[in-house]
Design a protein around this motif. Structure first.
Motif, PDB file in Angstrom:
ATOM      1  N   GLN A  68      95.164  22.904  88.292  1.00 36.38           N
ATOM      2  CA  GLN A  68      95.621  24.057  87.531  1.00 36.38           C
ATOM      3  C   GLN A  68      95.526  25.396  88.240  1.00 36.38           C
ATOM      4  N   ARG A  69      94.786  25.472  89.342  1.00 39.59           N
ATOM      5  CA  ARG A  69      94.644  26.786  89.956  1.00 39.59           C
ATOM      6  C   ARG A  69      95.627  26.968  91.106  1.00 39.59           C
TER       7      ARG A  69
ATOM      8  N   GLU B 193      85.362  19.716  87.578  1.00 41.15           N
ATOM      9  CA  GLU B 193      85.776  21.075  87.948  1.00 41.15           C
ATOM     10  C   GLU B 193      86.751  21.044  89.118  1.00 41.15           C
TER      11      GLU B 193
ATOM     12  N   LEU C 208      91.067  15.863  81.779  1.00 42.28           N
ATOM     13  CA  LEU C 208      90.183  15.236  82.768  1.00 42.28           C
ATOM     14  C   LEU C 208      90.123  13.732  82.615  1.00 42.28           C
TER      15      LEU C 208
ATOM     16  N   GLN D 191      85.704  36.524  90.915  1.00 45.84           N
ATOM     17  CA  GLN D 191      86.795  36.855  90.003  1.00 45.84           C
ATOM     18  C   GLN D 191      88.102  36.218  90.457  1.00 45.84           C
ATOM     19  N   VAL D 192      88.386  36.327  91.740  1.00 49.42           N
ATOM     20  CA  VAL D 192      89.593  35.695  92.279  1.00 49.42           C
ATOM     21  C   VAL D 192      89.540  34.189  92.040  1.00 49.42           C
TER      22      VAL D 192
ATOM     23  N   GLU E 122      93.187  30.772  94.437  1.00 49.43           N
ATOM     24  CA  GLU E 122      92.068  30.491  93.542  1.00 49.43           C
ATOM     25  C   GLU E 122      91.277  29.268  94.012  1.00 49.43           C
TER      26      GLU E 122
ATOM     27  N   THR F 284      90.944  26.738  82.532  1.00 51.26           N
ATOM     28  CA  THR F 284      90.585  27.814  83.457  1.00 51.26           C
ATOM     29  C   THR F 284      90.442  29.119  82.681  1.00 51.26           C
ATOM     30  N   GLY F 285      89.841  30.090  83.322  1.00 53.20           N
ATOM     31  CA  GLY F 285      89.701  31.391  82.695  1.00 53.20           C
ATOM     32  C   GLY F 285      91.043  32.016  82.372  1.00 53.20           C
ATOM     33  N   ARG F 286      92.086  31.572  83.076  1.00 60.26           N
ATOM     34  CA  ARG F 286      93.425  32.108  82.843  1.00 60.26           C
ATOM     35  C   ARG F 286      94.212  31.276  81.838  1.00 60.26           C
TER      36      ARG F 286
ATOM     37  N   GLY G 219      98.762  17.753  86.447  1.00 64.30           N
ATOM     38  CA  GLY G 219      98.979  19.006  87.164  1.00 64.30           C
ATOM     39  C   GLY G 219     100.441  19.351  87.326  1.00 64.30           C
TER      40      GLY G 219
ATOM     41  N   LYS H 240      89.551  20.625  80.041  1.00 64.18           N
ATOM     42  CA  LYS H 240      88.822  21.792  80.514  1.00 64.18           C
ATOM     43  C   LYS H 240      89.863  22.863  80.806  1.00 64.18           C
TER      44      LYS H 240
ATOM     45  N   LEU I  14      90.132  20.250  87.757  1.00 65.22           N
ATOM     46  CA  LEU I  14      90.694  21.464  87.168  1.00 65.22           C
ATOM     47  C   LEU I  14      91.203  22.395  88.258  1.00 65.22           C
TER      48      LEU I  14
ATOM     49  N   ALA J 113      94.914  27.886  81.725  1.00 69.02           N
ATOM     50  CA  ALA J 113      95.582  26.633  82.081  1.00 69.02           C
ATOM     51  C   ALA J 113      94.683  25.462  81.719  1.00 69.02           C
ATOM     52  N   ARG J 114      95.249  24.456  81.094  1.00 70.18           N
ATOM     53  CA  ARG J 114      94.438  23.332  80.645  1.00 70.18           C
ATOM     54  C   ARG J 114      94.643  22.092  81.512  1.00 70.18           C
ATOM     55  N   GLN J 115      93.520  21.475  81.891  1.00 65.35           N
ATOM     56  CA  GLN J 115      93.585  20.208  82.617  1.00 65.35           C
ATOM     57  C   GLN J 115      92.996  19.106  81.753  1.00 65.35           C
TER      58      GLN J 115
ATOM     59  N   ASP K 118      87.953  32.551  89.698  1.00 61.85           N
ATOM     60  CA  ASP K 118      87.739  32.117  88.322  1.00 61.85           C
ATOM     61  C   ASP K 118      86.523  31.189  88.278  1.00 61.85           C
TER      62      ASP K 118
END
Lengths: 240, 240
Positions: free
Chosen positions: A146-147, A139, B73, A225-226, A151, B65-67, B189, B63, A142, B69-71, A228
DNA sequence: CGTAACTTTGATTAGTATCAAAAATGGTGG
DNA sequence: CCACCATTTTTGATACTAATCAAAGTTACG
């Protein structure tokens, strides 16, 4: 009270331990050492002859590039193992640093291995522990890969707060925050300056407030929420 | 030849397996399935009732994200377990995707658990396997969090090439490259466009050359240096 | 009480993302 | 075997996020 009680109870939450298992855990030979904030508990390249249990305080696993940039790989709280990954490895691949003042019980590898060999339930609990650490690590990857900066910052706040909540070391909406903004940056792949700005944003939006060494979560749903954030990856099966 | 032979031999490199261990591995019940490049082998949220061994081809754990974006791993090669982390977990936290055309042998969890329970040497090998995966995951976090784009790209090239070399699936300086630039970006990334530019830089500097689905390393010492690569984290104790 | 560490803010820069489009490649069906 | 279409790679132009540099506040600590 036995100094390893918190650790033993944590494992008991991972698998069903019988009396003999608990006894085995609580009578493990160990030597407790105190570390000041900012000091190294173990270093990359050290020969690993013992396994550390964090009795109190916070610790971080870190790794450094050849060019000197430091990444925080994980943060550990009271009762957690800080270097179980060394159990089958000769040399440590990581540093472990005390984030706050911290006490660590060092258990000789041999004693730990014997217990693992003889007590299947403990073996199971430790296996799950390793898998949970690996899941958190995924995690984080990720998160960093990606964030966005905001976030990432919000996500780590969610994670550490929830872990403290579940561990029962912190109730209410005020959570101990064990890191400087520099260290927070090293955990999220950002600079301290940018961490500062993101915290300001969260503060200005009324989502958190910060104090010396703590963060107060004023609006958990919005923070989540911010960020994710969804807690499944923590693998806290017994409690979620 | 037994389809699990490559897998069994890989574990034999991790711990000393006796005849009975090998027999246990080679007679594991399994169902082999073929997957086309780009298809999902397992999905996040799936109930995990079997453990996959990659018989040939390449696979990636991912994996999202909720938005959206794919990572990526981790990347897995021939003979590796692709979802051992599910052995003690009900629901998978990751997707596993076939990067190339790939064949996977699915071993029922129950059979795997029995073998782990009864054959300590196999248990040890699998434990080391998990720790090695975790170690790689840590290095990836360092890579994505702290290294520049060029370093990240070079680093992943080093890692995958060396792993193929050690696994014996690829000799010479020409290595199979299982990813599109899009997927390469998801692993580091970065965006696909930027991966393209970094590859061009490495090409222009005479460090690598690229072809359809392969990368040729023309100057390994310089690639290693650009990447800040040192192989210790791969935990290939028997071979380094 | 003095000093070092940490936080905060501002100004500027650098690295990577985004947008866009052309060129190359690979796979498919006829 | 060729033609077509979808995917992937390549290149260019521009935008934006976060880094860097700098300095003033603030806090913690000996």
């Amino acid at each position: 009270m036995n100094s390893l009680a918190i650790f033993a109870n944590r494992l008991a939450d991972r698998s069903s331990l019988v009396q003999a298992d608990m006894l085995g855990l609580l009578t493990l030979p160990r030597r407790s050492t105190h570390f000041a904030a900012g000091t190294h508990i173990t270093r990359q390249g050290d020969l690993a002859h013992s396994i550390g249990v964090l009795l109190n305080g916070f610790a971080a696993k870190t790794k450094t590039t050849g060019r000197g940039a430091r990444q925080v790989l994980s943060v550990h709280i009271q009762g957690e193992l800080i270097d179980l990954q060394n159990i089958l490895v000769e040399k440590s691949e990581y540093n472990v640093e005390a984030l706050t003042s911290a006490t660590v019980a060092f258990i000789p590898k041999r004693a730990m291995l014997d217990l693992i060999e003889n007590r299947p339930a403990i073996r199971l609990a430790l296996w799950i522990d390793i898998l949970a650490d690996a899941s958190i690590s995924g995690e984080w990857l990720l998160n960093v890969g990606q964030r966005t900066a905001l976030e990432r910052v919000a996500h780590l706040i969610c994670e550490l707060s929830l872990r403290q909540e579940v561990a029962g070391t912190c109730k209410g909406p005020v959570y101990e925050w064990p890191m400087t903004q520099e260290q927070f940056g090293d955990a999220t792949g950002l600079t301290a300056v940018h961490i500062n700005r993101m915290l300001k944003t969260l503060r200005d939006d009324g989502i958190i407030s910060t104090a010396k060494r703590s963060i107060t979560i004023r609006d958990w749903p919005r923070l989540k929420q911010v960020a994710d954030f969804s807690q499944g990856y923590l693998l806290q099966q017994r409690l979620s």
